[in-house]
Write a protein that holds these residues in place. Structure first.
Motif, mmCIF file in Angstrom:
data_model
loop_
_atom_site.group_PDB
_atom_site.id
_atom_site.type_symbol
_atom_site.label_atom_id
_atom_site.label_comp_id
_atom_site.label_asym_id
_atom_site.label_seq_id
_atom_site.Cartn_x
_atom_site.Cartn_y
_atom_site.Cartn_z
ATOM 1 N N GLU A 183 11.728 -5.360 15.588
ATOM 2 C CA GLU A 183 11.696 -6.822 15.473
ATOM 3 C C GLU A 183 10.333 -7.297 14.960
ATOM 4 O O GLU A 183 10.254 -8.177 14.100
ATOM 5 N N GLU A 184 9.262 -6.691 15.456
ATOM 6 C CA GLU A 184 7.917 -7.075 14.986
ATOM 7 C C GLU A 184 7.751 -6.752 13.501
ATOM 8 O O GLU A 184 7.207 -7.546 12.738
ATOM 9 N N ILE A 185 8.237 -5.586 13.107
ATOM 10 C CA ILE A 185 8.100 -5.178 11.702
ATOM 11 C C ILE A 185 8.842 -6.171 10.802
ATOM 12 O O ILE A 185 8.311 -6.662 9.810
ATOM 13 N N VAL A 186 10.064 -6.474 11.172
ATOM 14 C CA VAL A 186 10.900 -7.345 10.330
ATOM 15 C C VAL A 186 10.319 -8.760 10.289
ATOM 16 O O VAL A 186 10.238 -9.376 9.227
ATOM 17 N N LYS A 187 9.885 -9.240 11.438
ATOM 18 C CA LYS A 187 9.408 -10.629 11.488
ATOM 19 C C LYS A 187 8.027 -10.812 10.873
ATOM 20 O O LYS A 187 7.711 -11.880 10.355
ATOM 21 N N ASN A 188 7.199 -9.763 10.921
ATOM 22 C CA ASN A 188 5.829 -9.904 10.398
ATOM 23 C C ASN A 188 5.705 -9.561 8.925
ATOM 24 O O ASN A 188 4.718 -9.892 8.283
ATOM 25 N N ARG A 189 6.692 -8.865 8.371
ATOM 26 C CA ARG A 189 6.585 -8.478 6.958
ATOM 27 C C ARG A 189 6.536 -9.713 6.065
ATOM 28 O O ARG A 189 7.333 -10.617 6.187
ATOM 29 N N ARG A 190 5.546 -9.765 5.199
ATOM 30 C CA ARG A 190 5.477 -10.797 4.171
ATOM 31 C C ARG A 190 5.073 -10.122 2.870
ATOM 32 O O ARG A 190 4.556 -9.003 2.870
ATOM 33 N N SER A 191 5.298 -10.799 1.753
ATOM 34 C CA SER A 191 4.834 -10.241 0.477
ATOM 35 C C SER A 191 3.328 -10.410 0.398
ATOM 36 O O SER A 191 2.813 -11.519 0.539
ATOM 37 N N ILE A 192 2.617 -9.311 0.179
ATOM 38 C CA ILE A 192 1.147 -9.335 0.119
ATOM 39 C C ILE A 192 0.731 -9.130 -1.331
ATOM 40 O O ILE A 192 1.125 -8.137 -1.961
ATOM 41 N N ARG A 193 -0.040 -10.062 -1.849
ATOM 42 C CA ARG A 193 -0.419 -10.001 -3.266
ATOM 43 C C ARG A 193 -1.923 -9.888 -3.480
ATOM 44 O O ARG A 193 -2.378 -9.795 -4.606
ATOM 45 N N SER A 194 -2.703 -9.961 -2.394
ATOM 46 C CA SER A 194 -4.145 -9.712 -2.565
ATOM 47 C C SER A 194 -4.599 -8.718 -1.502
ATOM 48 O O SER A 194 -4.151 -8.764 -0.348
ATOM 49 N N PHE A 195 -5.466 -7.817 -1.942
ATOM 50 C CA PHE A 195 -5.753 -6.624 -1.158
ATOM 51 C C PHE A 195 -7.260 -6.426 -1.001
ATOM 52 O O PHE A 195 -8.042 -6.848 -1.848
ATOM 53 N N THR A 196 -7.642 -5.741 0.080
ATOM 54 C CA THR A 196 -9.047 -5.343 0.260
ATOM 55 C C THR A 196 -9.301 -4.088 -0.577
ATOM 56 O O THR A 196 -8.384 -3.547 -1.180
ATOM 57 N N GLU A 197 -10.539 -3.619 -0.533
ATOM 58 C CA GLU A 197 -10.906 -2.390 -1.270
ATOM 59 C C GLU A 197 -10.511 -1.130 -0.500
ATOM 60 O O GLU A 197 -10.659 -0.020 -1.006
ATOM 61 N N GLU A 198 -10.044 -1.324 0.740
ATOM 62 C CA GLU A 198 -9.789 -0.163 1.614
ATOM 63 C C GLU A 198 -8.790 0.814 0.983
ATOM 64 O O GLU A 198 -7.773 0.392 0.432
ATOM 65 N N HIS A 199 -9.110 2.090 1.106
ATOM 66 C CA HIS A 199 -8.258 3.127 0.539
ATOM 67 C C HIS A 199 -7.160 3.502 1.524
ATOM 68 O O HIS A 199 -7.416 3.703 2.705
ATOM 69 N N ILE A 200 -5.943 3.587 1.034
ATOM 70 C CA ILE A 200 -4.834 4.045 1.880
ATOM 71 C C ILE A 200 -4.735 5.566 1.698
ATOM 72 O O ILE A 200 -4.597 6.040 0.568
ATOM 73 N N PRO A 201 -4.796 6.333 2.808
ATOM 74 C CA PRO A 201 -4.696 7.793 2.648
ATOM 75 C C PRO A 201 -3.355 8.182 2.011
ATOM 76 O O PRO A 201 -2.338 7.529 2.245
ATOM 77 N N ASP A 202 -3.392 9.267 1.230
ATOM 78 C CA ASP A 202 -2.154 9.776 0.609
ATOM 79 C C ASP A 202 -1.074 10.027 1.661
ATOM 80 O O ASP A 202 0.106 9.801 1.421
ATOM 81 N N GLU A 203 -1.513 10.502 2.846
ATOM 82 C CA GLU A 203 -0.534 10.814 3.902
ATOM 83 C C GLU A 203 0.249 9.564 4.304
ATOM 84 O O GLU A 203 1.438 9.636 4.604
ATOM 85 N N THR A 204 -0.446 8.423 4.332
ATOM 86 C CA THR A 204 0.236 7.178 4.708
ATOM 87 C C THR A 204 1.247 6.793 3.632
ATOM 88 O O THR A 204 2.382 6.403 3.934
ATOM 89 N N ILE A 205 0.843 6.907 2.376
ATOM 90 C CA ILE A 205 1.770 6.584 1.271
ATOM 91 C C ILE A 205 2.985 7.525 1.340
ATOM 92 O O ILE A 205 4.127 7.081 1.198
ATOM 93 N N ASN A 206 2.713 8.793 1.594
ATOM 94 C CA ASN A 206 3.824 9.759 1.691
ATOM 95 C C ASN A 206 4.759 9.410 2.840
ATOM 96 O O ASN A 206 5.977 9.495 2.713
#
Ligand SMILES: Cc1cc2nc3c(=O)[nH]c(=O)nc-3n(C[C@H](O)[C@H](O)[C@H](O)COP(=O)(O)O)c2cc1C
Length: 171
Positions: free
Chosen positions: A6-29
């Protein structure tokens, strides 16, 4: 602590501006792995994903659509779901379901995401999907509905209160 569905569904929004923080490959996978649990027509799972982390390629990907693809250039990664039409004909539906899972999986991992539509949109040379096909060397039997930009959110829009429109028993 794990987020509830429920939290995931309700909090999801389209995000169009991002920080410089790197997302680890493992997270993308992990985000992509979760899409494998999506339903698919005839259980064929025809959706594959091209992950782009090279900044120059991400910028070129954004240029494949005439307008409104900016987030693809400025995220930390861009993902292009591609659907193998040799397997099944319901490719739009399969791509849309998998992409929706992708957005929700991103939210569950704390990653911001935005669906950037490509089908029936103009590119710079041909249609947006054709320009992407050429850029990423995608064989002609794959179709492209959209791309998804991923990055750590610069700011998170408020979750919204929305109401399901329900008709009971008949219209
Ligand atoms: C089929 C579809 C196409 C979309 N195309 C784009 C797009 O090309 N560019 C964009 O910035 N957002 C796009 N979006 C995101 C929507 O604009 C967004 O989901 C909508 O405004 C609701 O906001 P929310 O996602 O924050 O709840 C698309 C979403 C869907 C489902």
């Amino acid at each position: 602590m794990e987020k509830t569905f429920e939290e995931i569904v309700k909090n999801r929004r389209s995000i169009r501006s991002f920080t410089e923080e790197h997302i680890p490959d493992e997270t993308i996978n992990k985000i992509i792995e979760l899409t494998a649990y999506a339903p698919s027509s005839w259980g064929g799972h025809p959706v594959e994903f091209i992950v782009i982390r090279d900044r120059e390629t991400m910028q070129e990907l954004a240029r494949c659509k005439q307008m409104g693809a900016g987030p693809l250039a400025f995220g930390d990664a861009a993902i292009v779901p591609i659907v193998d039409t040799r397997k099944l004909e319901l490719w739009v539906e399969d791509a849309a379901v998998a992409s929706t899972y992708l957005l929700l999986a991103a939210e569950s991992c704390g990653v911001g995401a935005c669906w950037i539509h490509m089908k029936d949109r103009k590119g710079h040379t041909n249609s947006a999907p054709e320009d992407i096909r050429q850029l990423l060397h995608i064989p002609e039997y794959y179709e492209i509905l959209n791309a998804v930009s991923l990055g750590m959110p610069k700011k998170r829009p408020e979750s919204r209160t929305v109401q399901a429109r329900i008709h009971h028993e008949s219209y």
